[in-house]
Design an enzyme around this catalytic site. Sequence first.
Site, short mmCIF file in Angstrom:
data_model
loop_
_atom_site.label_atom_id
_atom_site.label_comp_id
_atom_site.label_asym_id
_atom_site.label_seq_id
_atom_site.Cartn_x
_atom_site.Cartn_y
_atom_site.Cartn_z
N GLU A 118 53.16 38.10 1.33
CA GLU A 118 51.99 37.29 1.68
C GLU A 118 51.13 36.91 0.47
O GLU A 118 49.91 36.97 0.53
CB GLU A 118 51.12 38.04 2.70
CG GLU A 118 51.84 38.35 3.99
CD GLU A 118 51.03 39.21 4.94
OE1 GLU A 118 51.10 38.95 6.14
OE2 GLU A 118 50.35 40.15 4.50
C1 TNX Z 1 51.80 41.79 7.73
S1 TNX Z 1 54.33 42.89 6.99
C2 TNX Z 1 51.64 42.48 6.54
C3 TNX Z 1 50.61 43.50 6.43
C4 TNX Z 1 49.85 43.65 7.72
C5 TNX Z 1 50.78 43.56 8.89
C6 TNX Z 1 50.12 43.81 10.21
C7 TNX Z 1 53.79 42.68 5.61
C8 TNX Z 1 54.75 42.79 4.56
N1 TNX Z 1 52.50 42.37 5.47
O1 TNX Z 1 49.76 43.21 5.37
O2 TNX Z 1 49.20 44.89 7.70
O3 TNX Z 1 51.34 42.28 8.90
O4 TNX Z 1 51.06 43.88 11.24
#
Ligand code: TNX
Length: 521
Positions: free
Chosen positions: A330
């Site tokens: 992300e």
């Molecule tokens: C996505 S999964 C994220 C996390 C969040 C999560 C909540 C991922 C690699 N990154 O930063 O905590 O969703 O479900």
Amino acid sequence: MRLRQTLTTLLAALGLVGAGLLAGSGPAAAAGVPNTVVPVPVSVVSDGSTFTLTSTATLTSDDAGVGGYLAGILRASTGYALPLTVNAPGPGSIALQLSGAPGSVGAEGYQLTTTATGVVVQAQQPAGLFHGVQTLLQLLPPAVMGSTVQPGPWTVPGGTVLDYPRFAYRGAMLDVARHFFTVTQVKHYIDELALYKVNVLHLHLSDDQGWRIAVNSWPNLATYGGSTQVGGGPGGYYTQADYAAIVSYAASRYMTVVPEIDMPGHTNAALASYAQLNCNGVAPALYTGTNVGFSSLCVPLPLTYTFIDQVIGELAALTPGPYLHIGGDEASSTTASDYASFLGQVQQIVAAHGKTVVGWHDITHTTLQPSAVAQFWGTTTSDSAVAAAAAGGTKVIMSPANKAYLDMKYTHKTKLGQTWAGLIEVNTAYGWDPGNYLTGVTGSSVQGVEGPLWTETIVTSADIDYMAFPRLPALAELGWSPWSTHNVTAFDQRLAAQGPRWRTMGVNYYHSTQISWPSGS
Ligand code: TNX
């Protein structure tokens, strides 16, 4: 029924009766094989006898640690003395032996043989003895998990279990950044995970809301960056001694710690701790909300790589396991070209400290070192970048968010958790094949599975229990047991048998209506 009986006899003759395949409701159960072990073993053959552990029983072990672990659990609940001898010349009533196991058990498998006179667990390595001990505990009555003396009798059904894992990597991730969890809480989770033969604990040690590991060369990371958490509470961090204590406790349960420093995104806590790490030289405020994708390390800044080298260097020195997780997810505040350049440099830093990179599968959009491992967290069954990386030799850890995410709600009524990847009831968590799920990522490309527990809404150990149980055991079975044993009806029966154990242990599990829990559990 006749056909089924013939089939059972045939499979038994071939030694192929996995408890999940036919035991539990059919002839195999009548013959004395209980369908109670999660993950279901590779093969279980009953001989119809029963061993009963009595007050005069003795223990012998070729490994002091595993022997002591078993003795501790059995003494507490049986109240028996159970003297333990390490490297004894002859076997005790329960004998843990580092000899005599067939080669097929490998480094983590075991053979467990129970006759009317005793139990012998044989393995090639202590890890195999430890996993065999977990099976033995699940063959004993649930009261064996009690921390105070319970009524017996302490019976074990006679027969032979031969068992070894499908995948080498069977992990659970705990996000200690969104909410902080103490060393005691982490050890408690380690103990729960070990019951299901999980062998990796991935600790998500940094995120926007908190930095949780002391770094001597950058002390503000922990003291300031770790001073809060989601919702604005006091947060916390592990001293290096705390972290070493977690690592060694995990090792005593044959579990490897994979530490994660998430970057270049998810870095607000670091950026808030040191103004000079920011492109504009201004430290942002600490963050206690739950948004993602707004922070980024400053990719063009040389100091960024000094910082990473020092942080990774200290963490690598404290981590005996082969992996360092660099996050990489992300990074929506980092341009694609900055992201690629950043990943190239960080991979070199990790390699220079002798470790192997793991990253969320977003890293497959960059050029990866051959040893880098990608952790898939998508919600689709095809991803062209992950498939291309796998075709090029990249190994993949499977954590599909709509199957393996332990922070998703079970149903709309679940108070904790999130819904962005969907609702995940127990049978959904069990209903997929990690080795044949993602297009182009099969068999030898799959390193294993992991259940991430993100903690935006998770605050206490009871919360952890509620989200992990019973889905974590479902995932653990997908990671350990051969796909040929996969059967949801039989699995639900095995899972039901865990209920009284969790009740005895005080595990705050979710009483899914998909499972026929025994009354009282
Ligand atoms: C996505 S999964 C994220 C996390 C969040 C999560 C909540 C991922 C690699 N990154 O930063 O905590 O969703 O479900």
